[in-house]
Motif scaffolding. Sequence first.
Motif, PDB file in Angstrom:
ATOM      1  N   HIS A 155       0.827  -1.201   0.000  1.00 28.36           N
ATOM      2  CA  HIS A 155       0.000   0.000   0.000  1.00 28.36           C
ATOM      3  C   HIS A 155       0.863   1.254   0.000  1.00 28.36           C
TER       4      HIS A 155
ATOM      5  N   GLN B 133       0.256   3.025  -3.414  1.00 31.20           N
ATOM      6  CA  GLN B 133      -0.752   4.035  -3.071  1.00 31.20           C
ATOM      7  C   GLN B 133      -2.203   3.576  -3.233  1.00 31.20           C
TER       8      GLN B 133
ATOM      9  N   GLY C  64      -6.710   6.569   4.764  1.00 30.11           N
ATOM     10  CA  GLY C  64      -7.095   5.896   3.532  1.00 30.11           C
ATOM     11  C   GLY C  64      -8.540   5.467   3.573  1.00 30.11           C
TER      12      GLY C  64
ATOM     13  N   ASP D 262      -4.575   5.544  -0.552  1.00 26.97           N
ATOM     14  CA  ASP D 262      -3.903   6.355   0.456  1.00 26.97           C
ATOM     15  C   ASP D 262      -4.263   7.821   0.233  1.00 26.97           C
TER      16      ASP D 262
END
Length: 282
Positions: free
Chosen positions: A37, A41, A117, A252
């Motif tokens: 992640h 992203q 997120g 994110d």
Amino acid sequence: MSFQINPLSTALGAEVVGLDLAEPLDEETFARVHQAHLDHQVLVFRDQHLTPAQHIVFSRRFGDLSGHVYDQFLLPGYPEILKVSNKKTADGDFAGLASAGRRWHSDLSYAETPSLGSLLYALEIPPEGGDTLFNNMYRAYEALPAATKSKIDDLKAEFLIGSARKYYTENERPPLTEAQLASVPPVEHPVVRTHPETKRKALYVNPAHTVRILGLDEAEADALLTELTEHSVEPQFVYRHKWRLHDLVFWDNRCCMHIAEPPPPDSNRHMHRTTVVGDTPY
């Protein structure tokens, strides 16, 4: 657990294949997902079959969860889940927040403590259209001329939820009540924020929730905000996600924006979203 992580574009994004999020993740597996992640992203977990409780359990691995100012669209019994839906109820009302994400934005950037997120789970999708686009705000910042970086590095901007700025008609979403408006007063955040985990710099202004850049006269501030936001969504920074049924997409909010294209007329897009609480931008 054995699973694959496959990049989806040169800009950002990767798909995760072969991982069942309905089952608890061991620490080694979670660490790999967490790092992916940070690296990509946006993660797309394919072919998930999650109950609301399982969606919440996985989301909570990344931090506390927040509700939403449109609390009338929270899932009954699960206040951590926002219904994002253009389906109609028997009374003819929208079953969820139908117009969510129609302008480029970062979720909850209008809050004092914005989101880390968001995790959006596709329960019903149109046969075509209704894509979501994501951009890479690291690369957008890094591609700026040195003089622009120097100008904006220490600037702040004012943020306010787009609904309060009357971007939407009452047919698209109901107006905020006085109590809802009072819960989201204007806030200030840096124009460029440092990611608390990667320590990389990213642009942090967006068309939906950034009102103005502070410390400049109005004309210059408006021109700079337009310049930065238009630059940040140039094609080389963008990944277009074409939804598949039962995708769970986790992005994110600290280093990317997104925008949701509306589904075609007479088609349904019904999703559940959790939102992970982040930290104060710096």
